[in-house]
Design a protein around this motif. Sequence first.
Motif, PDB file in Angstrom:
ATOM      1  N   THR A 194       0.843  -1.206  -0.070  1.00  0.00           N
ATOM      2  CA  THR A 194       0.116  -0.042  -0.240  1.00  0.00           C
ATOM      3  C   THR A 194       0.840   1.306  -0.076  1.00  0.00           C
ATOM      4  N   ASN A 195       1.134   1.615   1.148  1.00  0.00           N
ATOM      5  CA  ASN A 195       1.781   3.165   1.289  1.00  0.00           C
ATOM      6  C   ASN A 195       2.229   3.412   2.680  1.00  0.00           C
ATOM      7  N   TYR A 207       1.473   5.856   4.699  1.00  0.00           N
ATOM      8  CA  TYR A 207       0.375   5.998   5.444  1.00  0.00           C
ATOM      9  C   TYR A 207      -0.145   4.967   6.187  1.00  0.00           C
ATOM     10  N   GLN A 208      -0.401   4.016   5.335  1.00  0.00           N
ATOM     11  CA  GLN A 208      -1.061   2.617   5.973  1.00  0.00           C
ATOM     12  C   GLN A 208      -0.052   2.109   6.973  1.00  0.00           C
ATOM     13  N   ASP A 248       0.642  14.208   4.980  1.00  0.00           N
ATOM     14  CA  ASP A 248      -0.569  13.159   5.593  1.00  0.00           C
ATOM     15  C   ASP A 248       0.284  11.921   6.384  1.00  0.00           C
ATOM     16  N   ASN A 292      -2.003  20.598   2.792  1.00  0.00           N
ATOM     17  CA  ASN A 292      -3.218  21.116   2.236  1.00  0.00           C
ATOM     18  C   ASN A 292      -4.403  21.231   3.472  1.00  0.00           C
ATOM     19  N   GLN A 301     -11.525  13.080   9.545  1.00  0.00           N
ATOM     20  CA  GLN A 301     -10.146  13.457   9.812  1.00  0.00           C
ATOM     21  C   GLN A 301      -9.787  14.668  10.474  1.00  0.00           C
ATOM     22  N   SER A 314     -11.953   5.506   0.695  1.00  0.00           N
ATOM     23  CA  SER A 314     -12.529   5.950   1.948  1.00  0.00           C
ATOM     24  C   SER A 314     -12.808   7.526   1.378  1.00  0.00           C
ATOM     25  N   TRP A 315     -12.212   8.046   0.409  1.00  0.00           N
ATOM     26  CA  TRP A 315     -12.397   9.536  -0.020  1.00  0.00           C
ATOM     27  C   TRP A 315     -13.266   9.419  -1.196  1.00  0.00           C
ATOM     28  N   VAL A 341      -9.396   6.268  -9.396  1.00  0.00           N
ATOM     29  CA  VAL A 341      -9.420   6.120 -10.883  1.00  0.00           C
ATOM     30  C   VAL A 341      -8.160   4.997 -10.798  1.00  0.00           C
ATOM     31  N   TRP A 354      -2.758   7.404 -11.888  1.00  0.00           N
ATOM     32  CA  TRP A 354      -3.406   8.596 -12.866  1.00  0.00           C
ATOM     33  C   TRP A 354      -3.532   9.880 -11.980  1.00  0.00           C
ATOM     34  N   LEU A 368      -4.748  13.752 -11.475  1.00  0.00           N
ATOM     35  CA  LEU A 368      -5.962  14.441 -11.815  1.00  0.00           C
ATOM     36  C   LEU A 368      -5.417  15.869 -11.992  1.00  0.00           C
ATOM     37  N   SER A 385      -2.182  20.257 -10.547  1.00  0.00           N
ATOM     38  CA  SER A 385      -2.597  18.869  -9.708  1.00  0.00           C
ATOM     39  C   SER A 385      -3.675  19.270  -8.677  1.00  0.00           C
ATOM     40  N   LEU A 386      -4.684  18.527  -8.766  1.00  0.00           N
ATOM     41  CA  LEU A 386      -5.917  18.655  -7.827  1.00  0.00           C
ATOM     42  C   LEU A 386      -5.891  18.125  -6.396  1.00  0.00           C
ATOM     43  N   SER A 387      -6.207  18.732  -5.415  1.00  0.00           N
ATOM     44  CA  SER A 387      -6.197  18.297  -4.121  1.00  0.00           C
ATOM     45  C   SER A 387      -7.588  17.597  -3.654  1.00  0.00           C
ATOM     46  N   TYR A 419       4.839   8.296  -8.776  1.00  0.00           N
ATOM     47  CA  TYR A 419       4.746   9.134  -7.519  1.00  0.00           C
ATOM     48  C   TYR A 419       6.049   8.898  -6.689  1.00  0.00           C
TER      49      TYR A 419
HETATM   50  N1  CBY Z   1      -5.407   5.715   3.281  1.00  0.00           N
HETATM   51  C1  CBY Z   1      -4.523   5.681   2.242  1.00  0.00           C
HETATM   52  O1  CBY Z   1      -3.807   4.666   1.811  1.00  0.00           O
HETATM   53  C2  CBY Z   1      -4.231   6.865   1.318  1.00  0.00           C
HETATM   54  C3  CBY Z   1      -2.935   7.647   2.000  1.00  0.00           C
HETATM   55  C4  CBY Z   1      -2.796   8.961   1.321  1.00  0.00           C
HETATM   56  C5  CBY Z   1      -1.471   9.756   1.649  1.00  0.00           C
HETATM   57  C6  CBY Z   1      -4.077  10.107   1.595  1.00  0.00           C
HETATM   58  C7  CBY Z   1      -3.898  10.895   0.367  1.00  0.00           C
HETATM   59  C8  CBY Z   1      -3.976  10.815   3.012  1.00  0.00           C
HETATM   60  C9  CBY Z   1      -5.274  10.362   3.772  1.00  0.00           C
HETATM   61  N2  CBY Z   1      -5.515  11.161   4.737  1.00  0.00           N
HETATM   62  O2  CBY Z   1      -5.748   9.524   3.753  1.00  0.00           O
HETATM   63  C10 CBY Z   1      -2.733   9.092  -0.266  1.00  0.00           C
HETATM   64  N3  CBY Z   1      -3.565  10.032  -0.668  1.00  0.00           N
HETATM   65  C11 CBY Z   1      -1.896   8.343  -1.153  1.00  0.00           C
HETATM   66  C12 CBY Z   1      -1.136   7.036  -0.468  1.00  0.00           C
HETATM   67  C13 CBY Z   1      -1.871   8.208  -2.351  1.00  0.00           C
HETATM   68  C14 CBY Z   1      -1.328   7.255  -3.348  1.00  0.00           C
HETATM   69  C15 CBY Z   1      -2.222   6.218  -3.456  1.00  0.00           C
HETATM   70  C16 CBY Z   1      -1.402   5.047  -4.124  1.00  0.00           C
HETATM   71  C17 CBY Z   1      -0.951   4.063  -2.963  1.00  0.00           C
HETATM   72  N4  CBY Z   1       0.495   3.868  -3.123  1.00  0.00           N
HETATM   73  O3  CBY Z   1      -1.412   3.741  -1.958  1.00  0.00           O
HETATM   74  C18 CBY Z   1      -1.107   8.207  -4.877  1.00  0.00           C
HETATM   75  C19 CBY Z   1      -1.133   7.220  -6.009  1.00  0.00           C
HETATM   76  C20 CBY Z   1       0.155   9.007  -4.782  1.00  0.00           C
HETATM   77  C21 CBY Z   1      -2.249   9.063  -4.463  1.00  0.00           C
HETATM   78  N5  CBY Z   1      -2.880   9.144  -3.130  1.00  0.00           N
HETATM   79  C22 CBY Z   1      -3.263   9.601  -5.614  1.00  0.00           C
HETATM   80  C23 CBY Z   1      -3.925  10.486  -5.295  1.00  0.00           C
HETATM   81  C24 CBY Z   1      -4.901  11.276  -6.585  1.00  0.00           C
HETATM   82  C25 CBY Z   1      -5.894  10.047  -7.069  1.00  0.00           C
HETATM   83  C26 CBY Z   1      -6.287  10.305  -8.609  1.00  0.00           C
HETATM   84  C27 CBY Z   1      -6.983   9.211  -8.956  1.00  0.00           C
HETATM   85  N6  CBY Z   1      -6.086   8.288  -9.569  1.00  0.00           N
HETATM   86  O4  CBY Z   1      -8.169   8.969  -8.465  1.00  0.00           O
HETATM   87  C28 CBY Z   1      -5.005  12.708  -6.027  1.00  0.00           C
HETATM   88  C29 CBY Z   1      -6.616  13.085  -6.542  1.00  0.00           C
HETATM   89  C30 CBY Z   1      -4.222  13.654  -6.501  1.00  0.00           C
HETATM   90  C31 CBY Z   1      -4.192  14.039  -8.086  1.00  0.00           C
HETATM   91  N7  CBY Z   1      -4.138  15.409  -8.087  1.00  0.00           N
HETATM   92  O5  CBY Z   1      -3.998  13.315  -8.901  1.00  0.00           O
HETATM   93  C32 CBY Z   1      -4.911  12.262  -4.446  1.00  0.00           C
HETATM   94  N8  CBY Z   1      -4.426  11.109  -4.174  1.00  0.00           N
HETATM   95  C33 CBY Z   1      -5.548  13.166  -3.439  1.00  0.00           C
HETATM   96  C34 CBY Z   1      -6.263  14.462  -3.829  1.00  0.00           C
HETATM   97  C35 CBY Z   1      -5.678  12.849  -2.173  1.00  0.00           C
HETATM   98  C36 CBY Z   1      -6.150  13.762  -1.109  1.00  0.00           C
HETATM   99  C37 CBY Z   1      -7.697  13.653  -0.971  1.00  0.00           C
HETATM  100  C38 CBY Z   1      -8.342  14.862  -0.430  1.00  0.00           C
HETATM  101  C39 CBY Z   1      -9.833  14.879  -0.881  1.00  0.00           C
HETATM  102  N9  CBY Z   1     -10.665  15.642  -0.475  1.00  0.00           N
HETATM  103  O6  CBY Z   1     -10.585  14.042  -1.747  1.00  0.00           O
HETATM  104  C40 CBY Z   1      -5.550  13.081   0.332  1.00  0.00           C
HETATM  105  C41 CBY Z   1      -6.268  13.255   1.467  1.00  0.00           C
HETATM  106  C42 CBY Z   1      -5.281  11.453  -0.004  1.00  0.00           C
HETATM  107  C43 CBY Z   1      -6.371  10.619   0.184  1.00  0.00           C
HETATM  108  N10 CBY Z   1      -5.090  11.788  -1.708  1.00  0.00           N
HETATM  109 CO1  CBY Z   1      -3.867  10.693  -2.412  1.00  0.00          CO
HETATM  110  C44 CBY Z   1      -4.190  13.737   0.425  1.00  0.00           C
HETATM  111  C45 CBY Z   1      -4.168  15.310   0.497  1.00  0.00           C
HETATM  112  O7  CBY Z   1      -4.640  16.000  -0.388  1.00  0.00           O
HETATM  113  N11 CBY Z   1      -4.143  15.707   1.613  1.00  0.00           N
HETATM  114  C46 CBY Z   1      -5.676   4.936   4.274  1.00  0.00           C
HETATM  115  C47 CBY Z   1      -6.990   4.111   3.888  1.00  0.00           C
HETATM  116  C48 CBY Z   1      -7.141   2.796   5.237  1.00  0.00           C
HETATM  117  O8  CBY Z   1      -7.965   4.949   3.967  1.00  0.00           O
END
Ligand code: CBY
Length: 430
Positions: free
Chosen positions: A142-143, A145-146, A186, A239, A287, A378-379, A383, A399, A401, A407-409, A430
Amino acid sequence: MRPSYQLPLVGLLLSSLIPGQLCKICEVSKENYSDLKPLLSTMVNSKYTRGIQAANTLLSLRLVGIQNQSLEHQLTQGIQEDMKRKGSDLTSGQLALIILALGACKNTDEVFISDAHLVRKLEEKFQAEIENMEIHNGNPLTNYYQLSLDVLALCLFSGDYSVTEIVDRFTPDNKNYYFGGHFSVDTGAMAVLALTCVQRSITSGKIEADEKDLNKINHYRESLVNKTLSEEKDGLFGNTYSTGEAMQALFVSSNYFENEQNCQKTLHTVLRNVSQGAFRTPTAAAQILPALMGKTYLDVNKDSACAHSPDFNISSDDPVSVTPTASPSKITVNYSVQINKTYSTSVTVKNGSVFLDVMEAAQKKNRTLFCFTTEESSWGPYVTSVQGIQANNNDRTYWELLSNGKSLSQGVGSYVVKDGDNLEVRWAKY
Ligand code: CBY
């Protein structure tokens, strides 16, 4: 808003006895609890009380001391149904979150945790994460965070873990704290919580470790806190959506909020975002809430935690602010998929549509170029593939966004598109 003060003398005495344990909390004062109502109504009125969203919600409600038996029962049911449905497909962090939620505040669900051997199962899942890192160039299943959630739950619920393994894996320069070279607040914050728990267990004698490891853990915490602080902008860390967890990390591992101005600035910006409806998804609301009420995930099994219901009415169904539906009722946006080449189209959707609606409209127009799949997270929807090309954690591909090149948040289910937006999904690392 008012930060809570410890009696200065007692505070000084205690903090010199237990370094790092009594940091300043920065919380919304009782008079301003009404500012938190939109968060509560999002969590309470949500139809998504299943699965991991339910775990996030239950954990949050219990931590802040909102006791409502029927709601807790409904959420617990939702969690258990999801566990049955997913079986061993639950990821490690999902299971960790379930343990935290069910185990929070010493309640009867603890029996379920032990009867279903959840802690042992988590130990196995954590081990599988480590094994995957060994095979796949340091990339977990996973990652981080997990993985941090795993360590936190194992630490709080007396699971087995190796301190040396944690010391080896959680060095602050580990690539898993970074996405595209950028520090993930995070992730760092969750790691600080986990490492703080481990450190406390060592100093209290609950687990054994040598002094070298203890010093390293302290150094990691400090370094991760500094990285978090360097991501501060206008009171937010990273953010809007990472700020709740960052606040928790700062509560337990820094004196940042001893400065009243720092506290006010963060609370002010977060509450402004709350009033603008930034936390309209249950997980987002769940959260941020504990931090705003001065709680952290480390309070999960504290005797004093969860003791009293705060002074606000849970059944409140205050309308969560909705985006104004201005004319025109239809909007046109550009949408493109970028792999090596860019494939573009223009689609017309209803005003107020989200990114996902645009992707669906494009897919209808041209299945070959714009087909995609999603998975529930959970969010909201995540994709997983576009044009049949699958995101893969072992290769750190996903992928991304973007809108107008930025890049979107928010995810596809929450980002509301605007007329003339240039939306893009980009094959990225990433
Ligand atoms: N939760 C998890 O496993 C997710 C951990 C997390 C750090 C998470 C943010 C933080 C949280 N509080 O939950 C996370 N994202 C991760 C790890 C990832 C990666 C997922 C792949 C992996 N290795 O597990 C990755 C690929 C880097 C990623 N997030 C991508 C994305 C994009 C998703 C696009 C898609 N394909 O659908 C996106 C949209 C960013 C982008 N511009 O492409 C994205 N993440 C966002 C925006 C977010 C935030 C969501 C905020 C919201 N309001 O929707 C986020 C809170 C989160 C979820 N990601 Co990630 C981070 C932030 O902006 N503060 C544990 C599980 C038990 O629930």
